[in-house]
Enzyme design. Structure first.
Site, short mmCIF file in Angstrom:
data_model
loop_
_atom_site.label_atom_id
_atom_site.label_comp_id
_atom_site.label_asym_id
_atom_site.label_seq_id
_atom_site.Cartn_x
_atom_site.Cartn_y
_atom_site.Cartn_z
N GLU A 133 -4.46 -11.33 -7.54
CA GLU A 133 -3.93 -11.21 -6.31
C GLU A 133 -4.92 -12.03 -5.53
O GLU A 133 -6.18 -11.90 -5.37
CB GLU A 133 -4.03 -9.62 -5.78
CG GLU A 133 -3.84 -9.44 -4.41
CD GLU A 133 -3.87 -7.79 -4.08
OE1 GLU A 133 -3.73 -6.92 -4.93
OE2 GLU A 133 -3.74 -7.66 -2.68
N GLU A 138 -4.84 -10.22 6.06
CA GLU A 138 -4.69 -8.75 5.86
C GLU A 138 -6.06 -8.09 6.92
O GLU A 138 -7.01 -8.66 6.96
CB GLU A 138 -5.07 -8.31 4.33
CG GLU A 138 -5.01 -7.09 4.05
CD GLU A 138 -5.08 -6.52 2.94
OE1 GLU A 138 -5.74 -7.12 1.91
OE2 GLU A 138 -4.63 -5.32 2.41
C1 LIG Z 1 0.74 -4.86 1.36
O1 LIG Z 1 -0.21 -5.82 0.87
C2 LIG Z 1 -1.60 -5.51 0.34
C3 LIG Z 1 -2.37 -6.76 0.19
O2 LIG Z 1 -3.62 -6.74 -0.12
C4 LIG Z 1 -1.53 -4.84 -0.87
O3 LIG Z 1 -2.85 -4.33 -1.36
C5 LIG Z 1 -0.55 -3.49 -0.83
O4 LIG Z 1 -0.24 -3.05 -1.90
C6 LIG Z 1 0.90 -3.98 0.11
N1 LIG Z 1 1.35 -2.86 0.05
C7 LIG Z 1 2.64 -2.86 -0.06
C8 LIG Z 1 3.22 -1.49 0.09
O5 LIG Z 1 3.43 -3.79 -0.52
#
Ligand SMILES: *[C@@H]1O[C@H](CO)[C@@H](O)[C@H](O)[C@H]1NC(C)=O
Ligand SMILES: *[C@@H]1O[C@H](CO)[C@@H](O)[C@H](O)[C@H]1NC(C)=O
Ligand SMILES: *[C@@H]1O[C@H](CO)[C@@H](O)[C@H](O)[C@H]1NC(C)=O
Length: 314
Positions: A133, A138
């Protein structure tokens, strides 16, 4: 035959000299986001107070809006929620395509702001965390600066000293030993995130992924000096001209092919949840996070992304 062989020879000589030059392969602007990305109506894996809706619902409720060179995704800002019902409607997008070696440039005019918001622009490989990832943009609860982070399986760390302008928050990318914190680098300037980013008219985030490093840059729209290929969304870009990135993740002690698979681009906006909810009070936000989300729709008037475009180069 001769001509063909001469061409091949020339190509062999020229290719290495191209260095960090990439050509445009995908250009998402306005309505082309609707065909290039899926709306993912899934349960939030980070336990946020959101209800991710499908594309039809998002368009009908104007949570997703595409027109000309404007593409907006947002959280609902009109509904008072029942405490026992689903969370606030919001949007999570995932690109249809996956990318390995590539550059992606995100021209962002506005990002979600407000207490409880946890927006992210990131990339993720299959079978998380094994496919890796890369978090590009963020943060939570309007707290600047932005942080770029890698999350991987076991056996990937970053050197403590490296060529970047940002501030290291951790050097172990392994989600299992860091309680999923990963190896992060904070951008050095406040306008990289939240209200300060929006007041400056946003800017450009860019990521470069090769077989041996990942770099992330931020260019503030108000500060002169953004490389012209970035600012203009040129047909090809040369990352060698972009200067030192704020985050540089080399493969010194991380075997990239085994930690980073082909990745989808994901853009999401959750509320509260594992990160924003956990530090909500400490970040100076009022009351408790879930009640705030339930009861204050107008607090989400500015909880939206406005993308001028996203371009991917290979
Ligand atoms: C949203 O983005 C973050 C990026 O780090 C990730 O960790 C998280 O799981 C994401 N949440 C969803 C609900 O997709
Ligand atoms: C939908 O959202 C866009 C972008 O925020 C806005 O300009 C437009 O007026 C909205 N349309 C309606 C019908 O509310
Ligand atoms: C990093 O990349 C270089 C160049 O391809 C390679 O020789 C080296 O083995 C890689 N290092 C690790 C730890 O994978």
């Amino acid at each position: 035959m001769f001509a063909a062989r001469a061409f091949l020879t020339l190509a062999c000589i020229v290719a290495p000299a191209l260095g960090a030059t990439y050509g445009l392969v995908d250009n998402f602007v306005g309505s082309s986001f609707l065909s290039g990305f899926q709306h993912q109506a899934i349960a939030d894996p980070t336990h946020g107070r959101v209800n991710y809706v499908d594309q039809g619902t998002a368009l009908a409720q104007n949570l997703t809006y595409a027109s000309g060179d404007t593409f907006i995704i947002r959280a609902d800002h009109t509904t008072v929620l029942s405490p026992s019902g689903p969370g606030r409607n919001s949007v999570r997008l995932m690109s249809n395509k996956q990318y390995t070696r590539h550059v992606a440039v995100f021209n962002i005019r506005h990002m979600p702001q407000g207490c409880s918001t946890w927006p992210a622009v990131w990339e993720v490989g299959d079978n998380w965390p094994n496919g890796g990832e890369i978090d590009i943009l963020e943060g939570v609860n309007d707290v600047s600066p932005n942080q770029a982070t890698l999350h991987t399986g076991a056996g990937c760390t970053m050197p403590a000293s490296r060529a970047q302008t940002g501030h290291i928050t951790g050097n172990d990318c392994n989600v299992y030993t860091t309680n999923n914190a990963g190896c992060g680098v904070q951008a050095p300037t406040p306008p990289s995130y939240g209200p300060a980013f929006n007041n400056a008219g946003g800017g450009w985030y860019a990521v470069e992924r090769t077989d041996t490093f990942i770099k992330v840059w931020f260019f503030n729209r108000e500060v002169p000096g953004t490389p012209s290929d970035v600012a203009n969304g040129a047909g090809s870009v040369n990352t060698d001209n972009w200067g030192e990135p704020f985050a540089y993740f080399p493969n010194t002690s991380c075997d990239f092919p085994s930690h980073f698979a082909p990745m989808n681009i994901v853009i999401n906006l959750t509320l509260c949840g594992d990160w924003a909810g956990a530090v909500y009070g400490a970040d100076g936000c009022p009351g408790d996070c879930v009640s705030y989300v339930n009861n204050n729709p107008s607090a989400f008037n500015n909880a939206y992304f406005d993308f001028a475009w996203v371009k991917v180069y290979q």
